[in-house]
Scaffold this motif. Structure first.
Motif, PDB file in Angstrom:
ATOM      1  N   GLU A 247       0.856  -1.180   0.000  1.00 55.22           N
ATOM      2  CA  GLU A 247       0.000   0.000   0.000  1.00 55.22           C
ATOM      3  C   GLU A 247       0.890   1.227   0.000  1.00 55.22           C
ATOM      4  O   GLU A 247       1.904   1.268   0.715  1.00 55.22           O
ATOM      5  CB  GLU A 247      -0.885  -0.017   1.244  1.00 55.22           C
ATOM      6  N   SER A 248       0.526   2.224  -0.808  1.00 54.19           N
ATOM      7  CA  SER A 248       1.311   3.455  -0.896  1.00 54.19           C
ATOM      8  C   SER A 248       0.400   4.655  -0.693  1.00 54.19           C
ATOM      9  O   SER A 248      -0.777   4.632  -1.071  1.00 54.19           O
ATOM     10  CB  SER A 248       2.004   3.579  -2.259  1.00 54.19           C
ATOM     11  N   VAL A 249       0.956   5.704  -0.101  1.00 57.97           N
ATOM     12  CA  VAL A 249       0.229   6.952   0.099  1.00 57.97           C
ATOM     13  C   VAL A 249       0.912   8.030  -0.734  1.00 57.97           C
ATOM     14  O   VAL A 249       2.132   8.246  -0.638  1.00 57.97           O
ATOM     15  CB  VAL A 249       0.201   7.369   1.583  1.00 57.97           C
ATOM     16  N   PHE A 250       0.112   8.695  -1.570  1.00 56.91           N
ATOM     17  CA  PHE A 250       0.615   9.757  -2.436  1.00 56.91           C
ATOM     18  C   PHE A 250      -0.003  11.085  -2.020  1.00 56.91           C
ATOM     19  O   PHE A 250      -1.112  11.141  -1.477  1.00 56.91           O
ATOM     20  CB  PHE A 250       0.257   9.476  -3.900  1.00 56.91           C
ATOM     21  N   TYR A 251       0.740  12.162  -2.311  1.00 50.28           N
ATOM     22  CA  TYR A 251       0.275  13.502  -1.975  1.00 50.28           C
ATOM     23  C   TYR A 251       0.541  14.424  -3.158  1.00 50.28           C
ATOM     24  O   TYR A 251       1.533  14.268  -3.879  1.00 50.28           O
ATOM     25  CB  TYR A 251       0.991  14.023  -0.727  1.00 50.28           C
ATOM     26  N   ARG A 252      -0.362  15.378  -3.339  1.00 51.05           N
ATOM     27  CA  ARG A 252      -0.194  16.363  -4.408  1.00 51.05           C
ATOM     28  C   ARG A 252      -0.280  17.764  -3.805  1.00 51.05           C
ATOM     29  O   ARG A 252      -1.273  18.109  -3.155  1.00 51.05           O
ATOM     30  CB  ARG A 252      -1.282  16.166  -5.470  1.00 51.05           C
ATOM     31  N   ASP A 253       0.764  18.557  -4.010  1.00 50.59           N
ATOM     32  CA  ASP A 253       0.792  19.909  -3.460  1.00 50.59           C
ATOM     33  C   ASP A 253      -0.284  20.764  -4.119  1.00 50.59           C
ATOM     34  O   ASP A 253      -0.698  20.528  -5.260  1.00 50.59           O
ATOM     35  CB  ASP A 253       2.167  20.549  -3.670  1.00 50.59           C
ATOM     36  N   ALA A 254      -0.743  21.775  -3.390  1.00 52.61           N
ATOM     37  CA  ALA A 254      -1.794  22.656  -3.886  1.00 52.61           C
ATOM     38  C   ALA A 254      -1.388  23.278  -5.221  1.00 52.61           C
ATOM     39  O   ALA A 254      -0.272  23.770  -5.385  1.00 52.61           O
ATOM     40  CB  ALA A 254      -2.079  23.748  -2.860  1.00 52.61           C
ATOM     41  N   LYS A 258       1.316  16.914 -10.303  1.00 50.78           N
ATOM     42  CA  LYS A 258       2.157  15.735 -10.094  1.00 50.78           C
ATOM     43  C   LYS A 258       1.994  15.186  -8.678  1.00 50.78           C
ATOM     44  O   LYS A 258       2.017  15.920  -7.696  1.00 50.78           O
ATOM     45  CB  LYS A 258       3.621  16.082 -10.346  1.00 50.78           C
ATOM     46  N   TRP A 259       1.842  13.862  -8.591  1.00 53.48           N
ATOM     47  CA  TRP A 259       1.751  13.193  -7.298  1.00 53.48           C
ATOM     48  C   TRP A 259       3.153  12.807  -6.815  1.00 53.48           C
ATOM     49  O   TRP A 259       4.009  12.422  -7.608  1.00 53.48           O
ATOM     50  CB  TRP A 259       0.922  11.916  -7.413  1.00 53.48           C
ATOM     51  N   ARG A 260       3.375  12.908  -5.517  1.00 54.61           N
ATOM     52  CA  ARG A 260       4.625  12.412  -4.941  1.00 54.61           C
ATOM     53  C   ARG A 260       4.308  11.389  -3.856  1.00 54.61           C
ATOM     54  O   ARG A 260       3.334  11.531  -3.105  1.00 54.61           O
ATOM     55  CB  ARG A 260       5.469  13.547  -4.378  1.00 54.61           C
ATOM     56  N   LYS A 261       5.116  10.347  -3.808  1.00 55.22           N
ATOM     57  CA  LYS A 261       4.877   9.261  -2.855  1.00 55.22           C
ATOM     58  C   LYS A 261       5.410   9.663  -1.485  1.00 55.22           C
ATOM     59  O   LYS A 261       6.576  10.018  -1.331  1.00 55.22           O
ATOM     60  CB  LYS A 261       5.540   7.969  -3.327  1.00 55.22           C
ATOM     61  N   LEU A 262       4.540   9.564  -0.487  1.00 58.06           N
ATOM     62  CA  LEU A 262       4.958   9.852   0.884  1.00 58.06           C
ATOM     63  C   LEU A 262       5.524   8.620   1.578  1.00 58.06           C
ATOM     64  O   LEU A 262       6.474   8.715   2.344  1.00 58.06           O
ATOM     65  CB  LEU A 262       3.771  10.383   1.699  1.00 58.06           C
ATOM     66  N   ALA A 263       4.906   7.464   1.322  1.00 55.32           N
ATOM     67  CA  ALA A 263       5.334   6.248   2.019  1.00 55.32           C
ATOM     68  C   ALA A 263       4.741   5.036   1.340  1.00 55.32           C
ATOM     69  O   ALA A 263       3.732   5.122   0.619  1.00 55.32           O
ATOM     70  CB  ALA A 263       4.897   6.287   3.486  1.00 55.32           C
ATOM     71  N   GLN A 264       5.361   3.892   1.571  1.00 52.20           N
ATOM     72  CA  GLN A 264       4.786   2.621   1.169  1.00 52.20           C
ATOM     73  C   GLN A 264       5.071   1.603   2.261  1.00 52.20           C
ATOM     74  O   GLN A 264       6.051   1.702   2.991  1.00 52.20           O
ATOM     75  CB  GLN A 264       5.323   2.144  -0.182  1.00 52.20           C
ATOM     76  N   PHE A 265       4.173   0.600   2.373  1.00 51.08           N
ATOM     77  CA  PHE A 265       4.273  -0.352   3.479  1.00 51.08           C
ATOM     78  C   PHE A 265       3.397  -1.555   3.155  1.00 51.08           C
ATOM     79  O   PHE A 265       2.549  -1.508   2.245  1.00 51.08           O
ATOM     80  CB  PHE A 265       3.826   0.289   4.795  1.00 51.08           C
ATOM     81  N   ASN A 266       3.615  -2.638   3.885  1.00 56.72           N
ATOM     82  CA  ASN A 266       2.792  -3.820   3.709  1.00 56.72           C
ATOM     83  C   ASN A 266       1.381  -3.514   4.193  1.00 56.72           C
ATOM     84  O   ASN A 266       1.182  -2.966   5.285  1.00 56.72           O
ATOM     85  CB  ASN A 266       3.368  -4.999   4.487  1.00 56.72           C
ATOM     86  N   ALA A 267       0.399  -3.884   3.392  1.00 54.73           N
ATOM     87  CA  ALA A 267      -0.988  -3.526   3.693  1.00 54.73           C
ATOM     88  C   ALA A 267      -1.555  -4.276   4.881  1.00 54.73           C
ATOM     89  O   ALA A 267      -2.599  -3.880   5.409  1.00 54.73           O
ATOM     90  CB  ALA A 267      -1.857  -3.783   2.453  1.00 54.73           C
ATOM     91  N   TYR A 268      -0.887  -5.353   5.330  1.00 55.05           N
ATOM     92  CA  TYR A 268      -1.497  -6.210   6.339  1.00 55.05           C
ATOM     93  C   TYR A 268      -0.732  -6.260   7.659  1.00 55.05           C
ATOM     94  O   TYR A 268      -1.189  -6.904   8.594  1.00 55.05           O
ATOM     95  CB  TYR A 268      -1.644  -7.630   5.786  1.00 55.05           C
ATOM     96  N   THR A 269       0.407  -5.586   7.749  1.00 53.79           N
ATOM     97  CA  THR A 269       1.228  -5.733   8.957  1.00 53.79           C
ATOM     98  C   THR A 269       1.150  -4.540   9.899  1.00 53.79           C
ATOM     99  O   THR A 269       1.865  -4.507  10.901  1.00 53.79           O
ATOM    100  CB  THR A 269       2.696  -5.982   8.575  1.00 53.79           C
ATOM    101  N   GLY A 270       0.317  -3.553   9.583  1.00 52.73           N
ATOM    102  CA  GLY A 270       0.070  -2.472  10.526  1.00 52.73           C
ATOM    103  C   GLY A 270       1.174  -1.455  10.685  1.00 52.73           C
ATOM    104  O   GLY A 270       1.207  -0.728  11.678  1.00 52.73           O
ATOM    105  N   ASP A 271       2.083  -1.356   9.730  1.00 54.64           N
ATOM    106  CA  ASP A 271       3.219  -0.449   9.865  1.00 54.64           C
ATOM    107  C   ASP A 271       2.968   0.921   9.247  1.00 54.64           C
ATOM    108  O   ASP A 271       3.780   1.832   9.418  1.00 54.64           O
ATOM    109  CB  ASP A 271       4.456  -1.061   9.203  1.00 54.64           C
ATOM    110  N   GLY A 272       1.885   1.080   8.530  1.00 56.83           N
ATOM    111  CA  GLY A 272       1.682   2.329   7.801  1.00 56.83           C
ATOM    112  C   GLY A 272       0.724   3.280   8.489  1.00 56.83           C
ATOM    113  O   GLY A 272       0.569   3.273   9.708  1.00 56.83           O
ATOM    114  N   PHE A 273       0.106   4.120   7.677  1.00 62.89           N
ATOM    115  CA  PHE A 273      -0.851   5.093   8.186  1.00 62.89           C
ATOM    116  C   PHE A 273      -1.937   5.312   7.142  1.00 62.89           C
ATOM    117  O   PHE A 273      -1.776   4.964   5.969  1.00 62.89           O
ATOM    118  CB  PHE A 273      -0.164   6.419   8.542  1.00 62.89           C
ATOM    119  N   SER A 274      -3.036   5.898   7.592  1.00 60.20           N
ATOM    120  CA  SER A 274      -4.163   6.173   6.707  1.00 60.20           C
ATOM    121  C   SER A 274      -4.461   7.668   6.720  1.00 60.20           C
ATOM    122  O   SER A 274      -4.747   8.226   7.787  1.00 60.20           O
ATOM    123  CB  SER A 274      -5.416   5.418   7.162  1.00 60.20           C
ATOM    124  N   PRO A 275      -4.403   8.344   5.575  1.00 62.91           N
ATOM    125  CA  PRO A 275      -4.826   9.748   5.531  1.00 62.91           C
ATOM    126  C   PRO A 275      -6.270   9.859   6.025  1.00 62.91           C
ATOM    127  O   PRO A 275      -7.132   9.077   5.612  1.00 62.91           O
ATOM    128  CB  PRO A 275      -4.715  10.102   4.048  1.00 62.91           C
TER     129      PRO A 275
END
Length: 681
Positions: A247-254, A258-275
């Protein structure tokens, strides 16, 4: 900046609804001419409520304030007719029906701005198997003018439209988000694979749609996008994608494309975050563990590309689950859930308003909604408890007066309902298991017949302190009800969730049994009158309970229950995604190859001959989550050695019962089943 706080909500005391009745008696009561949601007569019937009274459709629902707090919209059924959309001026108090269908219900709606709403269709009188239309989407002004269909209902119209003609979008599209101060909204559209039953996760495409012209534009996505986050200016600024188990989280400045990747992590191991949301100040807030056991709410530093060290909102003993309340100027507070729903206000004025409302309605949770750009002193209050279904009020903060809008279940008398409390007990390995216990009103607290009701999921928080149809029905028939939040349930920290990995039929099952033994040891449950029950995973746990602990449970009833984990892999007409089967289930449930011995040992289907107790089975013929083959295979297997098995199939139903007639039929069967097998000695 919000202050850090830790909140452990104290248990609510026993409910006294007479106070609430007194408030209603002296409040200014608004009776909608088109609503079947007025409060019942103060002369309450003392007889046992009927089965149907618990499972009636809502008589009033989904009240929402307009952004300027000048109007309130709500869903109300016509007498013996379909659900309609009504709007009322909160100052003039003149209600008006603005939208309805002759052959369908309005099932949801959203304010777009102060003058316009969108709404979707459905039919609560038609089972899943007989539904061949989507919800569609329609727009209308609050005075009933400028109607426009935005999304088709027929799935037969998924072919590409002529780009030069503005037509309704195809039926695989649905509402996603409003855009403040605009006639535009966002809608989401799943990619469609034609001619092939494809269970892979498909991109959720985002379109900006004008509700007056019907014209739309597609938002560029950064990958196989599964969710989007919109900022306060109506721009898509964050997106989450999934690629296999990454799972990856992308962000786009105002103002940027262009999107930039903030983070990526395994979707099932609880190491990431949810916007989670964008604040009025433009900051992004996320929900994350951030190396701790409990999920909390954090600010994400977009310059440093990191989560702030300290959480903004952290709850003792619970993962944060709730929503932030704000207007166009600032944060106001946060709604959250611990053992019950509560609100913490950061704004002193809102804190004072909450106290005034609670003083008027002291025996309920009173959730307050505000207008985003309020021009009036009116707020909306949704009031509910363990014994009271939702009742909606308007509260004037200037006059400090309540006006009752409507009762979702006017036929339910809270004085006849049974109180629910959270309890905690120790599992055999020492883990503390939270659970909710409901004791039948007037029956005392000793030597009661018990139904152990196991929630589905299983990886969800399955129980809340709100009024529950099934639980209150069982309690009304004299049964205590225990609802364990066994390991694997979410909401109680990562450790509690992870302890349930690959524990179907094992430690998860032991947690349920240990809760049953606790209730017996406390003297609450009669050890000779205990029945286990549940739906979906709860159905699986029911069957495994009868297998693993035959001396503990006298009987069992289950509906739409999983009967074999291998069937969850092998039945290719279920709605379980390919990605979850490939990456999620081997981690959370069990690997078909590596855990083959365990899956066989914990299969109700394989071990059906071990069940000797009376059993009631019910399945939906149109269920795609747990296809009916789970039920038919198990029925045939268990009946070979156990003749005390009742079977019922509802061909038009899916994963649970939607139709009133089927709910009444099923729970009438349950009542007879329990009277025969778990009633008085």
């Amino acid at each position: 900046m919000l202050s850090v706080f830790n909140q452990n909500l104290a248990k609510e005391q026993s409910m006294s609804f007479r106070i609430l009745q007194r408030v209603w008696r002296y409040s200014t009561l608004l009776m909608f001419a088109f609503a079947a949601s007025c409060i019942a007569s103060s002369a309450r019937a003392t007889s046992t409520p009927s089965v149907q009274s618990f499972f009636e459709y809502s008589a009033f629902s989904n009240a929402q304030l307009s952004p300027n707090a000048r109007y309130v919209a709500m869903l109300v059924p016509a007498k013996d007719g379909n659900v309609r959309l009504g709007v009322m001026d909160v100052v003039e108090r003149i209600p008006k029906v603005i939208a309805s269908f002759d052959g369908a219900d309005i099932v949801q709606f959203h304010w777009i701005n102060d003058d316009r709403l969108v709404y979707a269709a459905g039919d609560r009188g038609v089972g899943v198997g007989d539904q061949h239309l989507g919800p569609g989407l329609f727009a209308v002004n609050r005075d009933g003018s400028e109607f426009r269909q935005l999304i088709e209902r027929s799935f037969g119209l998924l072919s590409a439209h002529n780009a030069t003609v503005v037509r309704a979008l195809p039926a695989n599209t649905g509402f996603y988000a409003a855009i403040r101060g605009s006639d535009d909204i966002y809608v989401a559209q799943h990619d469609v694979t034609r001619g092939v039953r494809d269970r892979s996760i498909r991109s959720l495409n985002l379109l900006r749609l004008n509700t007056k012209t019907g014209r739309s534009t597609v938002v560029e996505r950064p990958g196989v996008t599964t969710s989007w986050l919109i900022d306060r200016q109506g721009e898509a600024r964050a997106a989450t994608t999934l690629d296999g188990d990454i799972e990856s989280v992308f962000y786009r400045d105002a103002g940027q494309s262009k999107w930039r990747k903030l983070a990526q992590f395994n979707a099932y191991t609880g190491d990431g975050f949810s916007p989670y949301f964008f604040g009025p100040d433009g900051a992004m807030y996320v929900r994350a563990r951030h190396g701790k056991d409990k999920e909390s709410l954090y600010r994400y530093d977009l310059e440093k590309n990191s989560i702030d060290p300290e959480p903004l909102i952290s709850l003792k003993d619970y993962d944060f689950s709730g929503s932030v309340v704000y207007n166009d100027k600032k944060f106001l507070g946060v709604h959250f859930e611990t053992d019950a729903d509560d609100t913490r206000w950061f704004d002193p004025q809102m804190q004072a308003i909450q106290k005034s409302v609670n003083d008027l309605l002291p025996s309920t949770v009173n959730r307050i909604s505000v207008g985003y750009q309020a021009e009036t002193s009116v707020l909306l209050v949704q009031s509910f408890s363990d014994i009271q279904p939702s009742v909606y009020f308007l509260y004037d903060s200037a006059s400090k007066k309540l006006t009752m809008l409507g009762n979702s279940m006017p036929q339910i008398d809270p004085l006849q309902m049974s109180a629910k409390d959270m309890v905690r007990y120790k599992a055999r390995d020492g883990r503390e298991i939270p659970a909710y216990l409901t004791l039948p009103k007037g029956a005392g607290d000793k030597n009661l017949p018990l139904v152990v009701l196991v929630h589905g999921g299983p990886f969800v928080r399955g129980v809340s302190w709100r009024w529950n149809r099934e639980v209150q029905f069982l309690a009304s028939r004299g049964y205590a009800v225990l609802e364990p939040e066994y390991r694997g349930s979410t909401g109680f920290g990562w450790g509690h969730f992870k302890a349930g990995w690959k524990q179907w039929g094992l430690a998860m099952q032991d947690d349920v049994a240990d809760g049953t033994k606790w209730a017996i040891a406390q003297g609450i449950a009669d050890p000779k009158r205990v029945c286990i029950a549940g739906a979906s995973y709860g159905g699986y746990a029911t069957l495994m309970g009868l297998i693993n602990d035959p001396s503990l449970y006298r009987c069992g009833f289950e509906w739409v229950g999983v009967t074999d984990i291998n069937l969850m892999y092998d039945v290719n007409w279920s709605d379980i995604s390919n990605e979850y089967q490939q990456y999620g289930m081997p981690v959370l449930v069990g690997d078909q190859d590596k855990d083959a011995v365990q899956l066989k040992a914990t299969s109700p289907l394989v071990n059906a001959a071990r069940i000797k107790q009376p059993l009631l089975l019910a399945y939906g013929g149109s269920d795609e989550r747990v296809p009916i083959v789970h039920g038919t295979k198990f029925r045939d297997a268990v009946k070979a050695t156990n003749q005390n098995v009742d079977w019922v199939e509802y061909p038009e139903e899916g994963h649970g019962w939607q139709l009133l007639k089927n709910n009444v039929d099923f729970w009438t069967r349950v009542e007879k089943f329990l009277n025969k097998n778990n009633g008085k000695q």
